[in-house]
Design an enzyme around this catalytic site. Structure first.
Site, PDB file in Angstrom:
ATOM      1  NE  ARG A  93      -4.047  -1.923   2.215  1.00  0.00           N
ATOM      2  CZ  ARG A  93      -5.111  -1.949   3.017  1.00  0.00           C
ATOM      3  NH1 ARG A  93      -5.258  -1.002   3.931  1.00  0.00           N
ATOM      4  NH2 ARG A  93      -6.004  -2.900   2.901  1.00  0.00           N
ATOM      5  CG  ASP A 129     -13.625   7.009   7.921  1.00  0.00           C
ATOM      6  OD1 ASP A 129     -14.275   5.959   8.125  1.00  0.00           O
ATOM      7  OD2 ASP A 129     -12.403   7.006   7.668  1.00  0.00           O
TER       8      ASP A 129
END
Length: 282
Positions: A42, A150
């Site tokens: 990632r 979030d």
């Protein structure tokens, strides 16, 4: 830097530890060495974007005063955003009961506030609102609002846009699609569906780190924090429970994910009243 150099980027042990320590401090994420390959994969994208040739330089950047923006990208890259509409349906059944109990209060001019904490791309908040509207359509004209938050700015932007490709619409029946979504532009041959004006009016999405300050002024009737604390260690979870209790109404509820529990709930002022459902102790 050539493509081969990018391909050979390796996450060394010292860099992994530095990244894991920073992720824990910044967001409470607990990264284990067994996930090092996934983390490397990632974060290689971030090194490519920054033109960096190794993880040591990346760690220097994120640890510096100039690394604030990149630290946000780091947390975004490490966060797993998996969600779908009407996930864990028993909570939405309970939600309908909560609304039924509050309808007289709402009709008399009262308020109802719901917090989707760790809202990902917004499907949870939208599912909650659709459940409420289906149970009592009149709430569209009452003082009921949902807040979705979030830590990942990318998913917050996605949720605000409210446009979902067909592959993310699982769980939404044709009747609900027609009622609460409009057909958006087709992208790459896949149909997209946009939440309608009523849904967008009643839900607000903001970026928020659960480990940081919570600016919300009003207590909540319901908090959904599902499949979020599973990424936190016991110490971080223990610090969160009293904070949730403090911003929850005395007759409110806290929903957790299917594999999450409050260990010794009474210690934190909660009583387990159903599957992953907690109410404040009197």
């Amino acid at each position: 830097m050539n493509a081969k150099a990018h391909t050979n980027l390796q996450l060394d042990a010292a860099s992994f530890r530095a990244i894991a320590d920073l992720a824990y401090r910044e967001s409470g994420l607990t990264l284990v060495e067994e996930k090092a390959t996934m983390i490397q994969s990632r974060l290689r994208q971030r090194l490519r974007a920054l033109g960096l040739s190794n993880f040591q330089d990346y760690c220097t950047l994120i640890g510096s005063d100039d690394g604030h923006t990149e630290r946000r990208h780091l947390i975004s890259a490490l966060t797993t955003n998996v969600s779908h509409f009407f996930r864990e349906s028993h909570h939405f059944e309970t939600l309908a009961t909560v609304l039924e109990n509050r309808l007289p209060h709402l009709r008399a001019g009262g308020t109802m506030r719901i917090w989707s904490a760790g809202c990902s791309n917004g499907q949870e908040a939208v599912s909650a609102l659709i459940t409420l509207l289906e149970h009592a359509p009149e709430v569209a004209n009452l003082d009921l609002r949902i807040l979705g938050t979030d830590i990942d700015p990318k998913v917050v932007a996605f949720a605000r846009a409210g446009v979902y490709p067909d592959r993310l619409m699982g769980g939404v029946s044709d009747a609900l699609r027609a009622k609460y979504f409009t057909n958006a532009n087709t992208a790459d041959g896949e149909a997209e569906y946009a939440t309608n004006e009523m849904i967008r009016r009643m839900i607000r999405f903001n970026e928020l780190n659960l480990l940081g300050q919570w600016p919300m002024a009003r207590p909540f009737d319901l908090i959904l924090c599902r499949n979020v604390v599973i990424y936190f260690d016991a110490q971080t979870q223990a610090a969160l429970w009293p904070r949730f209790r403090k911003v929850l109404k005395s007759d409110g509820l806290l929903f957790l994910g299917h594999s999450e529990r409050i260990s010794d709930p009474a210690r934190f002022g909660f009583d387990c009243t159903g599957p992953t459902t907690y109410a404040p102790l009197a």
